[in-house]
Enzyme design. Structure first.
Site, PDB file in Angstrom:
ATOM      1  N   TYR A  50       0.863  -0.989  -0.003  1.00 31.88           N
ATOM      2  CA  TYR A  50      -0.101   0.042  -0.044  1.00 31.88           C
ATOM      3  C   TYR A  50       0.815   1.180   0.062  1.00 31.88           C
ATOM      4  O   TYR A  50       0.858   2.126  -0.730  1.00 31.88           O
ATOM      5  CB  TYR A  50      -0.837   0.098   1.099  1.00 31.88           C
ATOM      6  CG  TYR A  50      -1.983   1.096   1.314  1.00 31.88           C
ATOM      7  CD1 TYR A  50      -3.040   1.055   0.546  1.00 31.88           C
ATOM      8  CD2 TYR A  50      -1.921   1.979   2.338  1.00 31.88           C
ATOM      9  CE1 TYR A  50      -3.975   2.032   0.650  1.00 31.88           C
ATOM     10  CE2 TYR A  50      -2.874   3.059   2.519  1.00 31.88           C
ATOM     11  CZ  TYR A  50      -3.840   2.866   1.552  1.00 31.88           C
ATOM     12  OH  TYR A  50      -4.990   3.935   1.650  1.00 31.88           O
ATOM     13  N   LYS A 108       0.896   4.020  -3.006  1.00 32.47           N
ATOM     14  CA  LYS A 108       0.490   5.362  -2.635  1.00 32.47           C
ATOM     15  C   LYS A 108       1.735   6.298  -2.641  1.00 32.47           C
ATOM     16  O   LYS A 108       1.310   7.541  -2.900  1.00 32.47           O
ATOM     17  CB  LYS A 108       0.243   5.630  -1.137  1.00 32.47           C
ATOM     18  CG  LYS A 108      -1.356   4.783  -1.057  1.00 32.47           C
ATOM     19  CD  LYS A 108      -2.413   5.255  -1.955  1.00 32.47           C
ATOM     20  CE  LYS A 108      -3.745   4.683  -1.410  1.00 32.47           C
ATOM     21  NZ  LYS A 108      -5.070   5.007  -2.428  1.00 32.47           N
TER      22      LYS A 108
HETATM   23  N1  LIG Z   1     -10.389   5.915   4.575  1.00 30.69           N
HETATM   24  C1  LIG Z   1      -8.957   6.417   5.049  1.00 30.69           C
HETATM   25  O1  LIG Z   1      -8.573   6.415   6.043  1.00 30.69           O
HETATM   26  C2  LIG Z   1      -7.812   6.585   3.884  1.00 30.69           C
HETATM   27  C3  LIG Z   1      -6.734   7.038   4.270  1.00 30.69           C
HETATM   28  C4  LIG Z   1      -5.874   7.380   3.284  1.00 30.69           C
HETATM   29  C5  LIG Z   1      -6.204   6.857   1.904  1.00 30.69           C
HETATM   30  N2  LIG Z   1      -7.521   6.357   1.649  1.00 30.69           N
HETATM   31  C6  LIG Z   1      -7.601   6.006   0.342  1.00 30.69           C
HETATM   32  O2  LIG Z   1      -8.846   6.844  -0.111  1.00 30.69           O
HETATM   33  C7  LIG Z   1      -9.765   6.132  -1.237  1.00 30.69           C
HETATM   34  C8  LIG Z   1     -10.814   5.813  -0.812  1.00 30.69           C
HETATM   35  O3  LIG Z   1     -10.951   5.026   0.502  1.00 30.69           O
HETATM   36  P1  LIG Z   1     -12.375   4.910   1.141  1.00 30.69           P
HETATM   37  O4  LIG Z   1     -11.887   4.950   2.787  1.00 30.69           O
HETATM   38  O5  LIG Z   1     -13.396   5.944   0.807  1.00 30.69           O
HETATM   39  O6  LIG Z   1     -12.549   3.338   0.899  1.00 30.69           O
HETATM   40  P2  LIG Z   1     -13.923   2.614   0.550  1.00 30.69           P
HETATM   41  O7  LIG Z   1     -13.589   0.986   0.687  1.00 30.69           O
HETATM   42  O8  LIG Z   1     -14.825   3.050   1.658  1.00 30.69           O
HETATM   43  O9  LIG Z   1     -14.244   3.100  -0.800  1.00 30.69           O
HETATM   44  C9  LIG Z   1     -13.349   2.515  -1.975  1.00 30.69           C
HETATM   45  C10 LIG Z   1     -14.176   2.197  -2.962  1.00 30.69           C
HETATM   46  O10 LIG Z   1     -13.407   1.882  -4.159  1.00 30.69           O
HETATM   47  C11 LIG Z   1     -13.942   0.697  -4.625  1.00 30.69           C
HETATM   48  N3  LIG Z   1     -13.141  -0.382  -5.432  1.00 30.69           N
HETATM   49  C12 LIG Z   1     -12.033  -1.133  -4.886  1.00 30.69           C
HETATM   50  N4  LIG Z   1     -11.677  -1.726  -5.636  1.00 30.69           N
HETATM   51  C13 LIG Z   1     -11.795  -1.228  -7.079  1.00 30.69           C
HETATM   52  C14 LIG Z   1     -11.520  -1.591  -8.488  1.00 30.69           C
HETATM   53  N5  LIG Z   1     -10.462  -2.342  -8.856  1.00 30.69           N
HETATM   54  N6  LIG Z   1     -12.039  -0.663  -9.499  1.00 30.69           N
HETATM   55  C15 LIG Z   1     -12.926   0.078  -8.912  1.00 30.69           C
HETATM   56  N7  LIG Z   1     -13.515   0.325  -7.821  1.00 30.69           N
HETATM   57  C16 LIG Z   1     -12.838  -0.405  -6.738  1.00 30.69           C
HETATM   58  C17 LIG Z   1     -14.726  -0.266  -3.667  1.00 30.69           C
HETATM   59  O11 LIG Z   1     -15.870  -0.830  -4.089  1.00 30.69           O
HETATM   60  C18 LIG Z   1     -15.003   0.903  -2.877  1.00 30.69           C
HETATM   61  O12 LIG Z   1     -16.381   1.379  -3.023  1.00 30.69           O
HETATM   62  C19 LIG Z   1      -8.518   4.901  -1.209  1.00 30.69           C
HETATM   63  O13 LIG Z   1      -8.042   5.096  -2.375  1.00 30.69           O
HETATM   64  C20 LIG Z   1      -7.927   4.719  -0.030  1.00 30.69           C
HETATM   65  O14 LIG Z   1      -6.711   4.006  -0.214  1.00 30.69           O
HETATM   66  C21 LIG Z   1      -8.239   6.189   2.454  1.00 30.69           C
END
Ligand SMILES: NC(=O)c1ccc[n+]([C@@H]2O[C@H](COP(=O)([O-])OP(=O)(O)OC[C@H]3O[C@@H](n4cnc5c(N)ncnc54)[C@H](O)[C@@H]3O)[C@@H](O)[C@H]2O)c1
Length: 247
Positions: free
Chosen positions: A153, A157
């Site tokens: 990851y 990232k």
């Molecule tokens: N939540 C956190 O604390 C956090 C922190 C840092 C970064 N992020 C990043 O933010 C982004 C969103 O995260 P989130 O927390 O909303 O996650 P989440 O799991 O709630 O949403 C992610 C969405 O991406 C979709 N997805 C996964 N694989 C996929 C693919 N191959 N093609 C299309 N869609 C796909 C999932 O179905 C889901 O709806 C991600 O890139 C995550 O790494 C999140």
């Protein structure tokens, strides 16, 4: 109406940060393509937006599949006539110490979190170049600084940041801005369903000047700024939305 009449594609917008983003952009005047590997969630979000009188369609896309990504961008243009905004948000983590991390764990995370953003950018930018206007926001993570148990990851990232800076250089001359956001801990389903969420939360809060977890709207508002013309002289930049935690 900060993105009035703009057309936005937000990957992974069936829930979490992506869902908050399509809703925020539509409130500010954009037509949105809600796209996710989970079409039921994407359809539900698109229906909620349409119920408020805004324009939205749902499209099923796995961002790791080149044909699906190409079809997504052409569907957006077919439906709304242009493509102004791309938010590369789809992503997930599968944590393990390197000694236990399988090749599949590595490939699955890097394919979605990094290659997916490359593919979407590759197929969205020809439309943006043609119209000499575009905004790309890539979702990195505070984890790009490195974390034990997150080699896949963190690498993906961190890679997103290099991709963002390359996009900025290649497409700046076409009036296309590319920036990245590194969220810290944001209370989405992804985060809350982590088996060690409470422990992670406590540990992170201890090292954050702002003593709360983030909300998806904190990220969505920063995306809105980066896709509006308020940030037109900013490109290749990384903004941490992490309550002041960096490393
Ligand atoms: N939540 C956190 O604390 C956090 C922190 C840092 C970064 N992020 C990043 O933010 C982004 C969103 O995260 P989130 O927390 O909303 O996650 P989440 O799991 O709630 O949403 C992610 C969405 O991406 C979709 N997805 C996964 N694989 C996929 C693919 N191959 N093609 C299309 N869609 C796909 C999932 O179905 C889901 O709806 C991600 O890139 C995550 O790494 C999140």
């Amino acid at each position: 109406m900060r993105v009035k009449d703009m057309v936005a594609v937000v990957t992974g917008s069936g829930r979490g940060i992506g869902e908050a983003t399509v809703k925020r952009l539509s409130e500010e005047g954009a037509s949105v393509v809600v796209t996710d590997i989970n079409i039921e969630n994407a359809q539900k979000v698109a229906n909620e937006i349409k119920a408020k009188g805004k324009k939205a369609i749902a499209v099923k896309t796995d961002v790791t599949k080149i044909e699906e990504v190409e079809a997504l961008m052409s569907k957006a243009v077919e439906e709304f006539g242009k493509l102004d905004i791309l938010v590369n948000n789809a992503g997930f983590n599968r944590d393990n110490l390197i000694k236990n991390m399988t090749e599949k764990d590595w490939d699955d995370v890097v394919d979605t979190d990094l290659k997916g953003a490359f593919l979407c950018s590759k197929f969205a930018t020809p439309y943006m170049v043609e119209q000499k206007y575009g905004k790309i926001v890539n979702i990195s993570s505070r984890a790009w600084h490195g974390n034990p148990g997150q080699a896949n990851y963190s690498a993906a990232k961190a890679g997103i940041i290099g991709l963002t800076k390359s996009l900025a250089w290649e497409f700046g001359r076409y009036n296309i801005n590319a920036n990245a956001i590194a969220p810290g801990i944001i209370a989405t389903e992804l985060m809350r369903s982590h088996p060690k969420y409470e422990m992670i939360k406590e540990r992170q809060l201890a090292n954050m000047p702002i003593k709360r977890v983030g909300d998806p709207i904190d990220v969505a508002n920063t995306i809105l700024f980066l896709v509006s013309d308020e940030s037109s002289f900013i490109t290749g930049e990384l903004i941490h939305v992490s309550g002041g935690r960096f490393g």
